[in-house]
Design an enzyme around this catalytic site. Structure first.
Site: not given
Ligand code: AMP
Ligand code: ZN
Length: 640
Positions: A95-96
C-alpha cells in the site's frame, strides 16, 4: 493475525473504493493520521514492498497516477502531500500512503505514528522506484535501525522546532495549521483585487469596473461586478458613488444579456451586507441557487435574508440618506444562522440545507424543461421562417387552432401562421415565449419581493438597519427607484431587472412544484443527486450546454469526467470559516502531463468528503451530512 489482513478485507467491499482501475484501488485510511490520508493498493495480491522487482515499475506508476488523481478529486494541492511507503509496513497487501503534511488528526496518537511519516522510515515513492530500477529489489531495514527511527526526537516537519513531548508536538502542528488557514483566508479576501489586476479573468472591463465569474458560484449563473475604486463594502459607499453604482448596474445588465439561456427576470442583483471579501462586489446571481458550492445554510442566508441588500435598496438609501448603515454584528450573526430556510420561489420552508437543495432542484428542473420546449419551438419557427414553407406553416396553424385557442389567441387571428402557432404554445408555457427582453410582462418571479413578504426578518423593527428597510418598503412593493436616479442617460434604470409587476403574486408554476412527486423524500434517484453532492457546479456557466444531472450521472456512484479529463469533479473542501474556498487544483495547469488511468469508479467527492470527515467507511456515508471543518479532530476512529 487477522488485523494484518484488514486492508484486504476493506478493498473487497466495492463501497470502500474511492477510485478503482483494473490494477489498483484507492481507499481512505481508516485511522487517518492527517486531514487527508488515503491508501493506494494493487488488485494483485502483492504482500509488501519486499516482493517488488523491476517488473512492477509499471504497476507503481499506475498507483502513483491514482495518488495524483485522489488529490485532484479532493481539490487539494499536490505540494501539500507526501506519497510513499513505510519501510516496515504492518498491514498486508502492498500500500502506498497518500497523506497531507498537516498531520492534524485525532488518530495521530503516538511518537511512532509521527516518526513513521517523518523520518527515513517513510520511503518516498521516488526513492522506492529508483531503488527497484537500480537494484531490482527493496531490502528490509535491520530491526535496530527501524527502532531507532521510530524513537527519533519529535522534530516538526515545517520548522526547526523539536517538541519535548508528543502533546507539545500536536499543539505545535495545530498552530501551524491554524496559521495556514488564517493566511489562506486573508489571501482569499484579496482575490477580487488579484483578478482585477490579472484582467484576463474579467468578462467585461471598463475604466470604472469589471465583471468576473464568482469562483464558487452559489447558483447556476453567478457573476460579480467589482469597481476599480478601492471600496471595502457596500456600507463604505456614499451618494458620490451613485454614478458608479449606475455604471455597475449597466455592466450587470450587459452580462445578464449575454446569458441567452436565462431571462433577466431570473437574476438577482445586490450586495451582501456582511461581505467576506475586502473589496466591494455586486452580485449578479440567478435565482435558482442550484449549485454544488451552496454548501452551508450561511451561503443560503447571505442571499435570502436581509443580509442581501438589493441594488434598488442600496441605490435608494444612498440617494435619499447618502449612506448605508452597517448592520450590527449580532443581527448579522442571527440572520446568517437562521434555521428556517425559506424557498425563494414558493412557500416551502426547510430546516436543513440538503432538503432545501432537493427542493430547489425541482424548481430548477421544471424551468430547464420549459426552456427546452421553448428552444424546440423557436427552432421550428426559425425553420419555418427561413424556408418560407407556407403550406406547412398553414397546416401547423390549423392544428394549433384545433387546441382550443384562448381569448388572447383568438385576437391574434391575423398573425402569420408561425407566430400564431407560437402563441398557442405560449398559453401553455408562458415563460417560454421567444421575446425575453426586459419588458415588464416577462418578470414573473422575483425572490426579493417574495422575501419581503414572507421573511419575518425583513419586517422586524428592532434596528436602524431594518428601519431603513421599512422606510423603503415602497420600493419593495414594486416602485422602482428609477425616479430617484441622478443621471438621465442610463437606459436601464435600477429596478429594470428586478421589478415585480405583481408584488406578492408568485408565478403559479413555482407553486405547483410544492406538490411535485419528486419532492417525496423516498424518491431515490432524486435524493441520490443531493446525497452525493451532484448538483451542477459552474458546468453551465455561460456558453455551455445546460446541465442535466439525470443524463450525466445515471449511476450516482460514477462520477463523470471533469473538464481536465480526470474522473471526478475536483471539489474544494477547504472552506475557510464558511467563507470562500481556495481554487480547485488543476493538475494540468501545474505543469504535469500525466496520462489518465482507466478508472472504473470514483465516488462523488462530496460523499467521499463526508466519509473521510466523519471517519467512516464510504458505505456508511449514504446519508447526507454537512461538510465539517477539521475532520480529523472529529474522527471517532481508534488508533490501530
Ligand atoms: P502501515 O503501517 O504502512 O502498514 O500502514 C497501514 C495503514 O492502514 C495505517 O495507516 C492504518 O491506519 C490503516 N488501516 C488499518 N486498518 C485499516 C482498514 N481496515 N481499512 C483502511 N485502513 C486501515
Ligand atoms: Zn513547526
Amino acid at each position: 493475525m487477522s488485523w494484518q489482513t484488514g486492508l484486504i478485507k476493506t478493498i473487497l467491499d466495492p463501497a470502500n473504493l474511492i477510485i478503482s482501475t483494473d490494477t489498483a484501488v484507492v481507499i481512505a485510511d481508516k485511522y487517518p493520521k492527517a486531514r487527508h490520508h488515503y491508501l493506494v493498493l494493487p488488485t494483485e495480491d502483492i504482500p509488501n514492498i519486499f516482493q517488488l522487482s523491476k517488473k512492477h515499475l509499471p504497476l507503481l506508476e499506475e498507483m502513483h497516477l491514482l495518488a495524483r488523481n485522489i488529490i485532484e478529486v479532493r481539490g487539494e494541492s499536490w505540494s501539500e502531500f507526501q506519497i510513499g511507503f513505510h519501510a516496515q509496513p504492518s498491514m498486508q497487501r502492498l500500500h502506498l500512503h497518500v497523506i497531507s503534511k498537516d498531520f492534524v488528526s485525532s488518530a495521530l496518537k503516538t511518537k511512532k505514528h509521527w516518526n513513521s511519516f517523518n523520518t527515513p522510515f517513510f520511503v518516498p515513492y521516488e526513492t522506492l522506484y529508483s531503488r527497484l530500477k537500480g537494484e531490482d529489489c527493496f531490502q528490509r531495514l535491520p530491526t535496530d535501525i527501524v527502532n531507532g527511527l521510530l524513537a527519533s526526537p519529535l522534530k516538526c516537519n515545517k520548522c526547526e522546532f523539536i517538541a519535548k513531548s508528543f502533546p507539545m508536538l500536536k499543539d505545535h502542528l495545530q498552530q501551524h495549521h491554524l496559521r495556514k488557514m488564517a493566511d489562506k483566508k486573508e489571501a482569499a479576501k484579496c482575490s477580487l483585487t488579484r483578478i482585477l489586476q490579472k484582467k484576463r479573468e474579467c468578462l467585461i472591463e471598463t475604466e470604472l469596473a469589471a465583471v468576473m465569474k464568482d469562483a464558487y458560484p452559489k447558483a447556476q449563473y453567478h457573476f460579480l461586478v467589482v469597481p476599480k475604486e478601492d471600496i471595502s463594502n457596500v456600507t463604505a459607499m456614499t451618494a458620490d458613488h451613485l454614478q458608479l453604482l449606475d455604471h455597475m448596474k449597466e455592466l450587470a445588465n450587459q452580462i445578464i444579456e449575454q446569458q441567452k439561456n436565462l431571462p433577466s427576470s431570473h437574476f438577482l442583483i445586490g450586495f451582501k451586507i456582511d461581505q467576506f471579501m475586502n473589496r466591494l462586489c455586486m452580485h449578479v446571481i440567478s435565482n435558482d441557487f442550484y449549485s454544488e458550492s451552496m454548501r452551508r445554510k450561511q451561503h443560503w442566508n447571505s442571499f435570502n435574508t436581509a443580509l442581501f441588500l438589493t441594488y434598488q435598496t442600496a441605490y435608494a438609501l444612498l440617494r435619499v440618506q447618502g449612506f448605508i448603515e452597517p448592520m450590527p454584528e449580532e443581527e448579522m450573526q442571527k440572520l446568517r444562522n437562521s434555521i428556517e430556510l425559506r424557498c425563494n420561489q414558493c412557500d416551502f420552508v426547510s430546516k436543513g440545507l440538503v432538503v432545501l437543495k432537493a427542493h430547489l432542484f425541482t424548481h430548477w428542473k421544471e424551468r430547464e424543461d420549459k426552456f427546452t420546449i421553448k428552444d424546440q419551438v423557436e427552432k421550428l419557427t426559425r425553420i419555418l421562417d427561413e424556408t418560407k414553407l407556407t403550406p406547412i406553416a398553414k397546416v401547423l396553424e390549423d392544428q394549433s387552432q384545433r387546441i382550443v385557442p384562448s381569448k388572447g389567441q383568438q385576437q391574434g387571428d391575423q398573425q402569420s401562421p408561425p407566430a400564431s402557432y407560437l402563441n398557442t404554445f405560449a398559453s401553455h408555457f408562458p415563460r417560454t415565449v421567444s421575446n425575453r427582453s426586459a419588458s415588464s410582462g416577462n418578470h414573473q418571479t422575483n425572490p426579493n419581493w417574495q422575501r419581503a413578504n414572507q421573511n419575518p426578518h425583513m419586517n422586524s423593527n428592532n434596528s436602524v438597519f431594518n428601519q431603513q428597510f421599512q422606510h423603503f418598503s415602497n420600493y419593495r412593493l414594486g416602485h422602482s427607484p428609477n425616479n430617484l436616479r441622478t443621471s438621465s442617460h442610463r437606459p436601464a434604470g435600477p429596478g429594470n431587472h428586478q421589478t415585480n409587476p405583481n408584488p406578492g403574486q408568485h408565478a403559479p408554476k413555482w407553486r405547483r412544484a410544492n406538490q411535485n412527486p419528486q419532492m417525496n423524500s423516498n424518491n431515490s434517484i432524486f435524493n441520490q443527486q443531493f446525497q452525493l453532492g451532484h448538483a451542477p457546479n459552474n458546468v453551465n456557466m455561460p456558453h455551455q450546454a445546460p446541465f442535466n444531472p439525470f443524463k450525466q450521472y445515471p449511476n450516482m456512484r460514477q462520477a463523470a469526467p471533469n473538464k481536465n479529463g480526470s474522473h471526478a469533479t475536483p471539489q474544494n473542501m477547504n472552506n475557510i470559516n464558511g467563507a470562500e474556498c481556495s481554487p480547485p487544483l488543476n493538475i494540468k495547469q501545474q505543469g504535469s502531463n500525466y496520462s489518465k488511468p482507466n478508472i472504473h469508479k470514483c465516488l462523488g467527492s462530496q460523499q467521499f468528503a463526508n466519509t473521510v470527515n466523519q471517519g467512516q467507511n464510504p458505505s456508511q456515508a449514504n446519508k447526507p451530512k454537512p461538510f465539517k471543518e477539521n475532520p480529523a479532530s472529529k474522527t471517532k476512529a481508534k488508533s490501530k
